[in-house]
Write an enzyme that holds these catalytic residues in place. Structure first.
Site, short mmCIF file in Angstrom:
data_model
loop_
_atom_site.label_atom_id
_atom_site.label_comp_id
_atom_site.label_asym_id
_atom_site.label_seq_id
_atom_site.Cartn_x
_atom_site.Cartn_y
_atom_site.Cartn_z
NE ARG A 292 0.25 5.16 13.68
CZ ARG A 292 -0.23 5.51 12.50
NH1 ARG A 292 -1.46 5.15 12.14
NH2 ARG A 292 0.49 6.23 11.66
NE ARG B 90 -7.59 3.03 3.94
CZ ARG B 90 -7.84 2.24 4.98
NH1 ARG B 90 -9.04 1.72 5.17
NH2 ARG B 90 -6.89 1.99 5.87
NE ARG B 91 -6.70 2.08 8.90
CZ ARG B 91 -5.39 1.89 9.01
NH1 ARG B 91 -4.62 2.83 9.54
NH2 ARG B 91 -4.85 0.76 8.62
NE ARG C 70 3.79 10.18 10.35
CZ ARG C 70 4.94 10.29 9.72
NH1 ARG C 70 5.40 11.49 9.39
NH2 ARG C 70 5.65 9.23 9.41
CB CYS D 226 -0.98 8.24 0.63
SG CYS D 226 -0.93 8.24 2.38
CE LYS E 62 -1.16 -0.13 4.97
NZ LYS E 62 -0.39 0.96 5.55
CG ASP E 63 3.86 2.06 2.66
OD1 ASP E 63 2.81 2.63 3.00
OD2 ASP E 63 4.61 1.46 3.45
#
Length: 319
Positions: free
Chosen positions: A157, A129-130, A151, A244, A81-82
């Protein structure tokens, strides 16, 4: 005289090292050669800015690719996904191994599921997106939540939850699995609730395109179904011209009749980060047998989403 070790370029984060270590073992099995990890620091690792501001995709990838091109490493492992959607000519995406769990996962205080979160719960994520989908889901279920931009690595997190600063954080299940921390998840968010990022849960193994022997050896780790799925997802992303920082979710899964895989379903979503507007569509077709077929599946769905107003949502830069 033992065969010379293959040099695997990897980011230094705990997660990257865990992923790369697993790939190193697999590559060693198929090539019969030892593999050594070469740690490379990328701009995304040292910058404290929000990913949306430093250019999103590519910030974790560029330094690894430069090391490949310079011949300092023989191959590199990325979180798929990166990867930017355009593939450089001089590098081959040699293998996309079997995908891990693609879902997002909630780590909440007191073992809470998403639907058990209290009114006004603070939910941390660095992903627009989330945010878009969590806010939309909460709204449709009469809940109010506050999404908080965060971040940092997995420890950082989850630490916000343990410290009581946040009620919950949302992370990729695949990363928690690879770190051996899946037991900390309090709720798995099904793709029906939150579509993952394009390529989430999958890895990309990349090497120099001219190294035909290595390309062929690494190809043994490729999973055709995973590659077809992520190709369709990334084609959708590219056609929506979303970096992104744009809230795009996409997920392709296989629909089976008993043991026989019949079709591939591709779902896509674009939304405003507050979740007030979502364009969510899906398409189903034969399982793509070529790269071009997988690409066109993504492009066709993107065209439908744009026709339904997705373009108007893409200008949002939430962070």
């Amino acid at each position: 005289m033992s065969e010379q070790a293959l040099r695997l370029g990897t980011r230094r984060s705990k997660l990257a090292m865990a992923q790369s270590g697993q790939v190193a073992e697999a590559v060693s099995r198929v090539t019969g050669r030892p593999v050594e990890l070469v740690e490379i620091t990328t701009y995304g690792d040292v910058s404290r800015e929000h990913l949306a501001q430093i250019g999103g995709t590519g910030v974790f990838v560029t330094a690894l690719r430069e090391a490949l091109v310079r011949g300092e490493v023989d191959f590199a492992v990325h979180s798929l996904k990166d990867l930017p959607t355009a593939q450089p000519e001089d590098l081959a995406l040699a293998a996309v191994p079997v995908r891990e769990d693609a879902r997002d996962a909630l780590v909440a205080r007191d073992g809470l599921t998403f639907e058990q979160l209290p009114d006004g719960a603070r939910v941390g994520t660095g992903s627009p997106r989330r945010m878009a989908q969590l806010n939309a889901y909460a709204r449709s279920h009469g809940m109010t939540i506050e999404t908080v931009a965060i971040r940092g690595n997995v420890d950082t997190r989850i630490g916000y939850v343990h410290a009581g600063e946040l009620d919950a954080v949302v992370l990729a299940a695949a990363g928690l699995n690879r770190l051996g921390r899946i037991d900390e998840v309090t709720d798995f968010l099904s793709a029906d609730t939150v579509l993952p990022a394009p390529g989430q849960g999958a890895l990309a193994i990349e090497c120099a395109a001219h190294d035909a022997d290595l390309v062929a050896a690494l190809a043994e780790l490729d999973d055709p179904f995973t590659r077809a799925a992520v190709t369709a997802e990334r084609s959708l992303l590219a056609a929506l011209e979303a970096g992104c920082s744009a809230p795009v979710g996409a997920y392709a899964d296989l629909l089976a009749d008993g043991q026989i895989v019949k079709e591939m379903r591709l779902r896509g979503v674009v939304g405003t980060t507050d979740g007030s507007t979502l364009v969510q569509l899906s398409t189903t077709g034969p399982v793509p047998e070529t790269h071009d077929q997988a690409m066109s599946l993504g492009r066709e769905l993107a065209a439908e989403m744009l026709a339904k107003g997705a373009a108007g949502l893409m200008g949002e830069r939430a962070l």
